[in-house]
Write a protein that holds these residues in place. Sequence first.
Motif, PDB file in Angstrom:
ATOM      1  N   GLU A 265     -31.985  82.487  14.334  1.00 45.90           N
ATOM      2  CA  GLU A 265     -32.429  81.440  13.409  1.00 45.90           C
ATOM      3  C   GLU A 265     -32.070  81.785  11.974  1.00 45.90           C
ATOM      4  OE1 GLU A 265     -36.227  79.167  15.122  1.00 45.90           O
ATOM      5  OE2 GLU A 265     -36.609  81.303  14.828  1.00 45.90           O
ATOM      6  N   ALA A 266     -32.182  83.062  11.613  1.00 48.62           N
ATOM      7  CA  ALA A 266     -31.832  83.483  10.257  1.00 48.62           C
ATOM      8  C   ALA A 266     -30.340  83.351   9.998  1.00 48.62           C
ATOM      9  CB  ALA A 266     -32.274  84.929  10.035  1.00 48.62           C
ATOM     10  N   ALA A 267     -29.551  83.363  11.070  1.00 48.63           N
ATOM     11  CA  ALA A 267     -28.102  83.230  10.943  1.00 48.63           C
ATOM     12  C   ALA A 267     -27.630  81.801  11.190  1.00 48.63           C
ATOM     13  CB  ALA A 267     -27.410  84.192  11.910  1.00 48.63           C
ATOM     14  N   ASP A 268     -28.553  80.832  11.077  1.00 43.39           N
ATOM     15  CA  ASP A 268     -28.249  79.399  11.211  1.00 43.39           C
ATOM     16  C   ASP A 268     -28.039  78.955  12.649  1.00 43.39           C
ATOM     17  OD1 ASP A 268     -28.452  78.968   8.441  1.00 43.39           O
ATOM     18  OD2 ASP A 268     -26.356  79.513   8.142  1.00 43.39           O
ATOM     19  N   GLY A 269     -28.582  79.714  13.601  1.00 45.46           N
ATOM     20  CA  GLY A 269     -28.588  79.248  14.973  1.00 45.46           C
ATOM     21  C   GLY A 269     -29.760  78.315  15.217  1.00 45.46           C
ATOM     22  N   ARG A 270     -29.753  77.672  16.383  1.00 48.52           N
ATOM     23  CA  ARG A 270     -30.802  76.706  16.718  1.00 48.52           C
ATOM     24  C   ARG A 270     -31.410  77.060  18.065  1.00 48.52           C
ATOM     25  NH1 ARG A 270     -31.283  71.533  19.344  1.00 48.52           N
ATOM     26  NH2 ARG A 270     -29.114  71.635  20.076  1.00 48.52           N
TER      27      ARG A 270
ATOM     28  N   THR B  16     -34.416  76.349  23.893  1.00 50.10           N
ATOM     29  CA  THR B  16     -35.577  76.692  24.719  1.00 50.10           C
ATOM     30  C   THR B  16     -36.217  77.935  24.132  1.00 50.10           C
ATOM     31  OG1 THR B  16     -34.507  75.810  26.711  1.00 50.10           O
ATOM     32  CG2 THR B  16     -36.387  77.285  27.031  1.00 50.10           C
ATOM     33  N   PRO B  17     -37.452  77.861  23.635  1.00 48.07           N
ATOM     34  CA  PRO B  17     -38.095  79.033  23.039  1.00 48.07           C
ATOM     35  C   PRO B  17     -38.295  80.140  24.073  1.00 48.07           C
ATOM     36  CG  PRO B  17     -39.266  77.006  22.500  1.00 48.07           C
ATOM     37  CD  PRO B  17     -38.289  76.658  23.571  1.00 48.07           C
ATOM     38  N   PRO B  18     -38.567  81.343  23.617  1.00 45.46           N
ATOM     39  CA  PRO B  18     -38.794  82.449  24.548  1.00 45.46           C
ATOM     40  C   PRO B  18     -39.867  82.102  25.581  1.00 45.46           C
ATOM     41  CG  PRO B  18     -38.585  83.286  22.314  1.00 45.46           C
ATOM     42  CD  PRO B  18     -38.612  81.800  22.202  1.00 45.46           C
TER      43      PRO B  18
ATOM     44  N   LEU C   9     -30.241  79.257  23.172  1.00 39.37           N
ATOM     45  CA  LEU C   9     -29.919  79.057  21.766  1.00 39.37           C
ATOM     46  C   LEU C   9     -28.597  78.317  21.618  1.00 39.37           C
ATOM     47  CD1 LEU C   9     -30.672  82.690  20.492  1.00 39.37           C
ATOM     48  CD2 LEU C   9     -32.226  80.736  20.495  1.00 39.37           C
ATOM     49  N   GLU C  10     -28.353  77.872  20.397  1.00 39.14           N
ATOM     50  CA  GLU C  10     -27.067  77.280  20.042  1.00 39.14           C
ATOM     51  C   GLU C  10     -26.592  77.929  18.752  1.00 39.14           C
ATOM     52  OE1 GLU C  10     -25.917  72.853  20.500  1.00 39.14           O
ATOM     53  OE2 GLU C  10     -26.420  73.111  18.367  1.00 39.14           O
ATOM     54  N   ASP C  11     -25.350  78.361  18.719  1.00 39.73           N
ATOM     55  CA  ASP C  11     -24.824  78.988  17.508  1.00 39.73           C
ATOM     56  C   ASP C  11     -24.457  77.920  16.468  1.00 39.73           C
ATOM     57  OD1 ASP C  11     -22.206  78.009  18.018  1.00 39.73           O
ATOM     58  OD2 ASP C  11     -21.683  79.772  19.200  1.00 39.73           O
ATOM     59  N   PRO C  12     -24.076  78.315  15.260  1.00 35.28           N
ATOM     60  CA  PRO C  12     -23.842  77.327  14.189  1.00 35.28           C
ATOM     61  C   PRO C  12     -22.676  76.367  14.452  1.00 35.28           C
ATOM     62  CG  PRO C  12     -24.208  79.506  13.257  1.00 35.28           C
ATOM     63  CD  PRO C  12     -24.059  79.690  14.731  1.00 35.28           C
TER      64      PRO C  12
ATOM     65  N   GLY D   2     -22.083  75.123  17.568  1.00 36.88           N
ATOM     66  CA  GLY D   2     -22.424  74.306  18.722  1.00 36.88           C
ATOM     67  C   GLY D   2     -22.279  74.976  20.063  1.00 36.88           C
ATOM     68  N   GLY D   3     -21.920  76.260  20.079  1.00 34.24           N
ATOM     69  CA  GLY D   3     -21.814  76.982  21.340  1.00 34.24           C
ATOM     70  C   GLY D   3     -23.190  77.353  21.869  1.00 34.24           C
ATOM     71  N   GLN D   4     -23.481  76.998  23.108  1.00 29.78           N
ATOM     72  CA  GLN D   4     -24.790  77.276  23.709  1.00 29.78           C
ATOM     73  C   GLN D   4     -24.729  78.557  24.529  1.00 29.78           C
ATOM     74  OE1 GLN D   4     -27.082  73.937  25.364  1.00 29.78           O
ATOM     75  NE2 GLN D   4     -27.420  75.169  27.196  1.00 29.78           N
ATOM     76  N   PHE D   5     -25.798  79.348  24.450  1.00 27.32           N
ATOM     77  CA  PHE D   5     -25.875  80.577  25.232  1.00 27.32           C
ATOM     78  C   PHE D   5     -27.336  80.919  25.465  1.00 27.32           C
ATOM     79  CE2 PHE D   5     -26.116  81.801  20.834  1.00 27.32           C
ATOM     80  CZ  PHE D   5     -26.994  82.875  20.786  1.00 27.32           C
ATOM     81  N   GLY D   6     -27.579  81.818  26.383  1.00 31.15           N
ATOM     82  CA  GLY D   6     -28.927  82.250  26.688  1.00 31.15           C
ATOM     83  C   GLY D   6     -29.142  83.707  26.346  1.00 31.15           C
TER      84      GLY D   6
END
Length: 256
Positions: free
Chosen positions: A91-96, A99-101, A113-116, A118-122
């Motif tokens: 989140e501090a690096a502008d990710g989104r 699904t919360p922990p 999560l989603e990176d800045p 738009g790449g999604q990863f878990g």
Amino acid sequence: MAEVDAVQPNGTPAWIDLGIPDLERAMEFYGAVLGWEFDVGPEEVGRYTMCLVRGREVAALMPHHDPGATEFWWNVYFATDDVAGTVSKAEAADGRVITPPMDVMDKGRMAILEDPVGGQFGLWHGNRHIGARLVNEPNTLLRNDLVTPNPGPAREFYTKVFGFSLDSEGHLGEGDFTFLRRPDGHEIGGVLGDPEATTSSWGTLFMVEDADATAARAAEAGGTAASPFDMPYGRIAELEDPFGAPFSVGAPKYGG
């Protein structure tokens, strides 16, 4: 070949799964293409199905939670010993956060999560389920790479979140490619800048003994297969399963 019997270091691709609309059809396809066997989970866990090679877990399939979904892809989960802490870094690096922990029974803890770009990863903190138990051998996960039209922010994001270093030395192909390496120097994947890409996504590459034969099996089983091609590291085929979920297979020259 690599058997995995302990939790992987932070930032390592530890697990992959795929949500699809028809579990039986998916098992039929991936069984024919990659020779997997399956352990279908009960209804109370959403029929989450383990894909097995020599009886060891290498991936999972599951009925998609959204019956109206039209796009499907393999999800990659990076190992972490602190899901909440890694989410905060993202989140501090502008990710989104998608699904919360959350705890997955006694199997482990996860987040999506989603990176800045738009790449999604878990994220995966393994407990009773540490992730893939076989990698880097035929019909198992070989590598994951992020393909994006905007590689700069992606590279900056993953270095901040996982402490990866960036290295383009040794890449023999053309294009804007950078290896991602853990702090111990181990290569975990890479970022490919592709100006023709319309979205950003993490790709999944399975190792196979013969890319041409695997591509032919995929087409016969109802998927689609582009013509296999040679790269400096081996022969690659880009495929889609019957639901349009993309993945690649590769027969490495160096043996995995």
